[in-house]
Design an enzyme around this catalytic site. Sequence first.
Site, PDB file in Angstrom:
ATOM      1  N   ASN A   6       0.865  -1.183   0.000  1.00 37.89           N
ATOM      2  CA  ASN A   6       0.000   0.000   0.000  1.00 37.89           C
ATOM      3  C   ASN A   6       0.899   1.229   0.000  1.00 37.89           C
ATOM      4  OD1 ASN A   6      -1.811   2.062   0.421  1.00 37.89           O
ATOM      5  ND2 ASN A   6      -2.380   1.438   2.499  1.00 37.89           N
ATOM      6  N   PHE A   7       0.969   1.919  -1.131  1.00 42.41           N
ATOM      7  CA  PHE A   7       1.871   3.068  -1.258  1.00 42.41           C
ATOM      8  C   PHE A   7       1.371   4.282  -0.487  1.00 42.41           C
ATOM      9  CE2 PHE A   7       3.963   1.992  -5.669  1.00 42.41           C
ATOM     10  CZ  PHE A   7       4.523   0.858  -5.100  1.00 42.41           C
ATOM     11  N   LYS A   8       0.086   4.275  -0.142  1.00 43.98           N
ATOM     12  CA  LYS A   8      -0.522   5.428   0.521  1.00 43.98           C
ATOM     13  C   LYS A   8      -0.265   6.680  -0.341  1.00 43.98           C
ATOM     14  CE  LYS A   8      -0.178   3.037   4.916  1.00 43.98           C
ATOM     15  NZ  LYS A   8       0.084   3.094   6.360  1.00 43.98           N
ATOM     16  N   HIS A  88      -9.543   1.224   5.555  1.00 41.01           N
ATOM     17  CA  HIS A  88      -8.210   1.437   6.135  1.00 41.01           C
ATOM     18  C   HIS A  88      -8.313   2.423   7.297  1.00 41.01           C
ATOM     19  CE1 HIS A  88      -4.003   2.440   6.631  1.00 41.01           C
ATOM     20  NE2 HIS A  88      -3.714   1.375   5.933  1.00 41.01           N
ATOM     21  N   GLU A  90      -6.481   4.749   8.281  1.00 45.60           N
ATOM     22  CA  GLU A  90      -6.178   6.152   7.975  1.00 45.60           C
ATOM     23  C   GLU A  90      -7.383   6.859   7.346  1.00 45.60           C
ATOM     24  OE1 GLU A  90      -1.519   4.907   7.570  1.00 45.60           O
ATOM     25  OE2 GLU A  90      -2.704   5.231   5.763  1.00 45.60           O
ATOM     26  N   GLU A 157      -4.909  -4.822  10.929  1.00 48.68           N
ATOM     27  CA  GLU A 157      -3.814  -3.856  11.067  1.00 48.68           C
ATOM     28  C   GLU A 157      -4.001  -3.070  12.355  1.00 48.68           C
ATOM     29  OE1 GLU A 157      -3.950  -1.507   7.307  1.00 48.68           O
ATOM     30  OE2 GLU A 157      -2.264  -2.776   6.797  1.00 48.68           O
ATOM     31  N   GLY A 163       3.109   2.184  10.823  1.00 44.86           N
ATOM     32  CA  GLY A 163       4.062   3.275  10.664  1.00 44.86           C
ATOM     33  C   GLY A 163       4.946   3.540  11.862  1.00 44.86           C
ATOM     34  N   SER A 193       3.867  -2.341  10.371  1.00 42.77           N
ATOM     35  CA  SER A 193       5.332  -2.409  10.509  1.00 42.77           C
ATOM     36  C   SER A 193       5.938  -3.742  10.086  1.00 42.77           C
ATOM     37  CB  SER A 193       5.741  -2.043  11.942  1.00 42.77           C
ATOM     38  OG  SER A 193       5.438  -0.678  12.167  1.00 42.77           O
TER      39      SER A 193
HETATM   40  O1  LIG Z   1      -1.626  -0.487   4.620  1.00 38.61           O
HETATM   41  C1  LIG Z   1      -0.572  -0.697   5.246  1.00 38.61           C
HETATM   42  C2  LIG Z   1      -0.559  -0.542   6.712  1.00 38.61           C
HETATM   43  O2  LIG Z   1      -1.140   0.680   7.058  1.00 38.61           O
HETATM   44  C3  LIG Z   1       0.799  -0.759   7.338  1.00 38.61           C
HETATM   45  O3  LIG Z   1       1.639   0.342   7.155  1.00 38.61           O
HETATM   46  P1  LIG Z   1       3.170   0.207   7.666  1.00 38.61           P
HETATM   47  O4  LIG Z   1       3.733  -1.015   6.996  1.00 38.61           O
HETATM   48  O5  LIG Z   1       3.840   1.494   7.231  1.00 38.61           O
HETATM   49  O6  LIG Z   1       3.107   0.040   9.175  1.00 38.61           O
END
Ligand SMILES: O=C[C@H](O)COP(=O)(O)O
Length: 229
Positions: A6-8, A88, A90, A157, A163, A193
């Site tokens: 997931n690049f966000k 998600h 976020e 998650e 993060g 993470s």
């Molecule tokens: O979508 C991915 C998750 O939010 C995990 O993010 P992360 O690997 O930066 O902790």
Amino acid sequence: MIFAANFKTNHTRASTRTYLKVLSEKLSAKRTGDRVMVFPPATALDSYKGSFTIGAQNAYPAQNGAFTGEIGVEQLEEFGIKSILIGHSERREYMKEDQETVAAKYSFFMEQGFEIVYCIGEPLEVREAGEKAVADYLLAQFEGIDTAYEKLIVAYEPVWAIGTGRSATVEEISSTHAVLKQHVKRPLLYGGSVKPANIREIISIDGVDGVLVGSASLDVESFSEMILS
Ligand SMILES: O=C[C@H](O)COP(=O)(O)O
């Protein structure tokens, strides 16, 4: 095993193209049966060729229409994209998507036949309140969600592990996935993470069917290392 990136809000159209070219070259060595999914930012969506699935991080629950700033099914169909992240943490936090909103989006994309990676996860204060509090919180996040949908993938998650560089422990992941597996008979990913240093340990846990990776997926060498390790 499912390896999802997931690049966000990271990468551009150009850097995603470069990333996927390198990833495609490396994936010829992946184990048969593993699946790779990449969720780039909306500006980078395209019909890329390679042994991976491209998915949308988000979309508005409509074919098209007057929804300023949004993309709908029409914009995803252009690139043959039929996978999407929903729920998600976020988006629940920053975009204020409540359970009703998330469930409505889920139902719409389920009716459209999309593969859905449905994200759930508890905040730190719930984790600190104990395993029953965690189970109650997570199961409440299935309110309005058809968990029998054959194209559902669940991603657990824990918000406090996203993060932070500190993943949930093997025991926390194992016990939480065991509870979730009692209620949802679909693939169950862990996210929070995940990185090359802990990937083997995490995907070896019974009840873990893959990972959803943020930070450590942004570098194609790091993401490839996790897939091929
Ligand atoms: O979508 C991915 C998750 O939010 C995990 O993010 P992360 O690997 O930066 O902790």
